[in-house]
Design a protein around this motif. Structure first.
Motif, mmCIF file in Angstrom:
data_model
loop_
_atom_site.group_PDB
_atom_site.id
_atom_site.type_symbol
_atom_site.label_atom_id
_atom_site.label_comp_id
_atom_site.label_asym_id
_atom_site.label_seq_id
_atom_site.Cartn_x
_atom_site.Cartn_y
_atom_site.Cartn_z
ATOM 1 N N PRO A 100 -11.754 11.324 16.143
ATOM 2 C CA PRO A 100 -12.672 12.467 16.046
ATOM 3 C C PRO A 100 -12.200 13.568 15.087
ATOM 4 O O PRO A 100 -13.005 14.412 14.684
ATOM 5 N N GLN A 101 -10.900 13.589 14.730
ATOM 6 C CA GLN A 101 -10.401 14.611 13.813
ATOM 7 C C GLN A 101 -10.723 14.288 12.362
ATOM 8 O O GLN A 101 -10.545 15.135 11.492
ATOM 9 N N LEU A 102 -11.190 13.074 12.096
ATOM 10 C CA LEU A 102 -11.503 12.694 10.724
ATOM 11 C C LEU A 102 -12.840 13.286 10.299
ATOM 12 O O LEU A 102 -13.778 13.375 11.102
ATOM 13 N N PRO A 103 -12.966 13.682 9.029
ATOM 14 C CA PRO A 103 -14.265 14.138 8.534
ATOM 15 C C PRO A 103 -15.304 13.024 8.629
ATOM 16 O O PRO A 103 -14.958 11.828 8.554
ATOM 17 N N ALA A 104 -16.544 13.397 8.790
ATOM 18 C CA ALA A 104 -17.608 12.400 8.944
ATOM 19 C C ALA A 104 -17.729 11.511 7.716
ATOM 20 O O ALA A 104 -18.143 10.348 7.814
ATOM 21 N N ASP A 105 -17.359 12.035 6.546
ATOM 22 C CA ASP A 105 -17.490 11.260 5.311
ATOM 23 C C ASP A 105 -16.178 10.608 4.897
ATOM 24 O O ASP A 105 -15.956 10.307 3.726
ATOM 25 N N ALA A 106 -15.268 10.378 5.871
ATOM 26 C CA ALA A 106 -13.980 9.765 5.559
ATOM 27 C C ALA A 106 -14.177 8.349 5.035
ATOM 28 O O ALA A 106 -15.242 7.736 5.194
ATOM 29 N N ALA A 107 -13.131 7.828 4.404
ATOM 30 C CA ALA A 107 -13.168 6.484 3.861
ATOM 31 C C ALA A 107 -13.343 5.464 4.984
ATOM 32 O O ALA A 107 -13.452 5.816 6.159
ATOM 33 N N ALA A 153 0.839 -1.200 0.000
ATOM 34 C CA ALA A 153 0.000 0.000 0.000
ATOM 35 C C ALA A 153 0.876 1.252 0.000
ATOM 36 O O ALA A 153 2.069 1.211 0.301
ATOM 37 N N VAL A 154 0.256 2.372 -0.330
ATOM 38 C CA VAL A 154 0.913 3.675 -0.304
ATOM 39 C C VAL A 154 0.392 4.409 0.926
ATOM 40 O O VAL A 154 -0.795 4.720 1.006
ATOM 41 N N TYR A 155 1.248 4.659 1.897
ATOM 42 C CA TYR A 155 0.733 5.307 3.098
ATOM 43 C C TYR A 155 0.720 6.826 2.925
ATOM 44 O O TYR A 155 1.591 7.414 2.289
ATOM 45 N N VAL A 156 -0.338 7.427 3.461
ATOM 46 C CA VAL A 156 -0.567 8.863 3.328
ATOM 47 C C VAL A 156 -0.654 9.440 4.734
ATOM 48 O O VAL A 156 -1.696 9.345 5.397
ATOM 49 N N PRO A 157 0.438 10.005 5.257
ATOM 50 C CA PRO A 157 0.418 10.514 6.634
ATOM 51 C C PRO A 157 -0.443 11.762 6.759
ATOM 52 O O PRO A 157 -0.386 12.674 5.929
ATOM 53 N N LEU A 158 -1.242 11.798 7.820
ATOM 54 C CA LEU A 158 -2.105 12.932 8.131
ATOM 55 C C LEU A 158 -1.712 13.479 9.493
ATOM 56 O O LEU A 158 -1.100 12.788 10.300
ATOM 57 N N ASP A 159 -2.082 14.709 9.743
ATOM 58 C CA ASP A 159 -1.764 15.365 11.008
ATOM 59 C C ASP A 159 -3.064 15.808 11.660
ATOM 60 O O ASP A 159 -3.893 16.465 11.012
ATOM 61 N N ALA A 160 -3.241 15.446 12.921
ATOM 62 C CA ALA A 160 -4.473 15.804 13.630
ATOM 63 C C ALA A 160 -4.667 17.306 13.725
ATOM 64 O O ALA A 160 -5.779 17.783 13.960
ATOM 65 N N ARG A 161 -3.582 18.080 13.528
ATOM 66 C CA ARG A 161 -3.701 19.543 13.582
ATOM 67 C C ARG A 161 -4.176 20.130 12.259
ATOM 68 O O ARG A 161 -4.415 21.327 12.176
ATOM 69 N N ARG A 165 -8.610 20.190 4.929
ATOM 70 C CA ARG A 165 -7.343 19.719 4.348
ATOM 71 C C ARG A 165 -7.275 18.195 4.389
ATOM 72 O O ARG A 165 -6.838 17.553 3.424
ATOM 73 N N ILE A 166 -7.696 17.583 5.508
ATOM 74 C CA ILE A 166 -7.723 16.118 5.585
ATOM 75 C C ILE A 166 -8.647 15.559 4.509
ATOM 76 O O ILE A 166 -8.306 14.591 3.819
ATOM 77 N N ARG A 167 -9.801 16.183 4.356
ATOM 78 C CA ARG A 167 -10.755 15.731 3.339
ATOM 79 C C ARG A 167 -10.139 15.817 1.946
ATOM 80 O O ARG A 167 -10.289 14.898 1.124
ATOM 81 N N HIS A 168 -9.433 16.912 1.660
ATOM 82 C CA HIS A 168 -8.802 17.082 0.344
ATOM 83 C C HIS A 168 -7.740 16.010 0.102
ATOM 84 O O HIS A 168 -7.681 15.414 -0.977
ATOM 85 N N VAL A 169 -6.892 15.741 1.113
ATOM 86 C CA VAL A 169 -5.817 14.760 0.943
ATOM 87 C C VAL A 169 -6.400 13.374 0.691
ATOM 88 O O VAL A 169 -5.941 12.641 -0.200
ATOM 89 N N LEU A 170 -7.420 13.001 1.447
ATOM 90 C CA LEU A 170 -8.026 11.681 1.264
ATOM 91 C C LEU A 170 -8.682 11.564 -0.112
ATOM 92 O O LEU A 170 -8.577 10.517 -0.773
ATOM 93 N N ALA A 171 -9.351 12.632 -0.555
ATOM 94 C CA ALA A 171 -9.990 12.594 -1.875
ATOM 95 C C ALA A 171 -8.964 12.586 -2.995
ATOM 96 O O ALA A 171 -9.097 11.860 -3.989
ATOM 97 N N ASP A 172 -7.908 13.386 -2.834
ATOM 98 C CA ASP A 172 -6.897 13.502 -3.884
ATOM 99 C C ASP A 172 -6.147 12.186 -4.090
ATOM 100 O O ASP A 172 -5.808 11.815 -5.215
ATOM 101 N N THR A 173 -5.886 11.468 -3.002
ATOM 102 C CA THR A 173 -5.162 10.198 -3.103
ATOM 103 C C THR A 173 -6.091 9.033 -3.405
ATOM 104 O O THR A 173 -5.623 7.947 -3.764
ATOM 105 N N GLY A 174 -7.403 9.235 -3.243
ATOM 106 C CA GLY A 174 -8.346 8.133 -3.417
ATOM 107 C C GLY A 174 -8.197 7.075 -2.342
ATOM 108 O O GLY A 174 -8.372 5.880 -2.607
ATOM 109 N N ALA A 175 -7.858 7.502 -1.128
ATOM 110 C CA ALA A 175 -7.620 6.557 -0.038
ATOM 111 C C ALA A 175 -8.849 5.680 0.202
ATOM 112 O O ALA A 175 -9.960 6.180 0.347
ATOM 113 N N THR A 176 -8.624 4.372 0.224
ATOM 114 C CA THR A 176 -9.713 3.425 0.437
ATOM 115 C C THR A 176 -9.894 3.080 1.914
ATOM 116 O O THR A 176 -10.893 2.477 2.290
ATOM 117 N N LEU A 177 -8.915 3.447 2.724
ATOM 118 C CA LEU A 177 -8.938 3.109 4.140
ATOM 119 C C LEU A 177 -8.163 4.170 4.909
ATOM 120 O O LEU A 177 -7.196 4.733 4.389
#
Length: 431
Positions: free
Chosen positions: A92-99, A58-66, A71-83
């Motif tokens: 709780p820092q994840l968007p409600a519509d996260a993968a 897999a390709v890991y995509v590091p996120l920052d709780a800050r 921005r988290i939503r954009h990164v997840l959408a841009d990478t097409g993260a499945t998980l």
């Protein structure tokens, strides 16, 4: 292999845990080349997760709780993260519509334990991670780094292996210094010392470094200034400290040399596009240079060029733009072929046809001693506490506020390694 002071894993134990995690995410449908977000508090689990994802291909995509939720939503959408792999504290820092979300430490999937490597068939040219940095258009851009790039960094002989026996992991996962903190020790038989979760103040850093017998670590130049001023003895038992992100202060190095006779300070320079470090400069004792330390000479299997606007080499002591080529050169920007072509350009001096080099935008010169000296930027990008920032991105956010009509963001340099952003705003004329 890894310790946090309370728990210690041998290499065999880390390998077994990472293999099990790899099988767990494969069971959730993750395949080679799939992007997986990682939003975790710093812990031993962070090391297990990253290693397991790489074993799974897999390709890991590091996120920052800050990060802001957008921005988290954009990164997840841009990478097409499945998980997204997260923990109870960070979820709780994840968007409600996260993968699809995988919470570590939760009840494991039923089934037989699998401690053998999954055999995902990972190749050296496959993507290992995507790390995001500020974008001049106001949109963060993802840099695709391969397994070959990571291995080239970790196995670079410029790292003194005897000094890197116990390396502190304290940088945010979304900051590329974490690549050094993880893989330099793990691929050379050293130990990753995991700092406590959250931001470390100077006293916590002092306690961790001394009690865990850390022998090498990375500190941004601004943090190096603070540690030197308030707790220089924290580094008394350290053999090497690598520093950079902004200019490294010569006065700071001189004070450290006096306080810590056994410490070597290394100025490490490199954009994320060249996998953390492209040049290095072990500062000689006594330091007799100027206000800022040179960024030095290339890492192994790395080529650097100081070129003019027509890509011609400039003479020593003449300022030009720095271009970097070699083993650490990233694949490019995710989903941005135009920007990739603009910054990753053909290398006319490379040993092989089709070689590329990265146009850094940094202005440098080669001094009389043959070392590179940083002279500034060819564009508006600035560094603040090691993070690359495009003022245009901040300006776009400010002007998105309904009360603000115009905005200008500039960098104010108090001293080497200490930069602040100042925003000037003009309200809308309708009050």
């Amino acid at each position: 292999a890894v310790t946090d002071g309370a728990v210690t894993l041998t290499y065999a134990q880390l390998d077994a845990r990472a293999n099990q995690f790899a099988h767990d995410v494969i069971g959730r449908g993750v395949g080679p080349g799939d992007a997986v977000g990682v939003l975790l508090e710093r812990s031993i689990e962070t090391v297990t997760t990253v290693l397991g994802l790489m074993k799974a291909g897999a390709v890991y995509v590091p996120l920052d709780a800050r990060y802001p939720a957008e921005r988290i939503r954009h990164v997840l959408a841009d990478t097409g993260a499945t998980l997204v792999v997260t923990d109870d504290v960070s979820q709780p820092q994840l968007p409600a519509d996260a993968a699809d979300v995988f919470v570590t430490g939760s009840t494991p999937d039923e089934g037989e334990e699998q401690h053998e490597a999954p055999g995902a068939g990972v190749r050296s040219g496959d993507a290992a991670y995507v790390m995001y940095t500020s974008g001049s258009t106001g949109v963060p851009k993802g840099i695709v780094v391969t397994h070959r790039n990571v291995a080239a960094l970790a196995l670079d002989p410029r790292f003194d292996r005897s000094a890197h026996q116990r390396v502190l992991l304290h940088s945010p996962a979304a900051f590329d210094a974490s690549t050094y903190e993880l893989w330099v020790p793990l691929l050379s038989g050293g130990t990753v010392v995991v700092a406590p979760a959250g931001d470390l103040d100077v006293s916590a850093l002092h306690h961790t470094v001394t009690t865990q017998r850390v022998t090498a670590l990375w500190l941004t130049s601004s943090l190096l200034n603070v540690v030197t001023d308030h707790a220089a003895q924290a580094l008394a038992g350290v053999r090497q400290v690598w520093s950079g992100g902004e200019a490294v202060s010569g006065a700071t190095v001189q004070r450290l040399h006096e306080a810590c006779p056994g410490l070597t300070v290394v100025d490490g320079y490199g954009p994320t596009e060249t996998t953390t470090f492209a040049t290095h400069h072990p500062v000689p004792r006594p330091y007799t240079g100027g206000a800022t330390v040179p960024i030095g000479r290339p890492m192994a299997n790395t080529r650097v060029y100081v070129l003019d606007a027509r890509l011609r080499p400039v003479p020593p002591q003449v300022t030009g733009e720095l271009y970097i080529a070699g083993a650490g050169l990233a694949r490019g920007y995710l989903h941005k072929p135009g920007m990739t072509a603009e910054r990753f350009v053909a290398d006319p001096y490379g040993p092989e046809p089709g070689d590329r080099m990265y146009r850094t935008g940094d202005l440098v010169r080669v001094n009389a001693g043959g070392d590179l000296e940083y002279m500034g930027r060819a564009d508006q990008q600035v560094k603040v506490r090691g993070f690359r920032i495009e003022p245009g991105e901040v300006e776009n956010v400010l002007t998105g506020h309904p009360a603000i009509g115009q905005a200008a963001v500039v960098a104010h340099h108090d001293q080497p390694g200490s930069t602040r952003l100042i925003a000037y705003v003009v309200p809308h004329t309708d009050g």
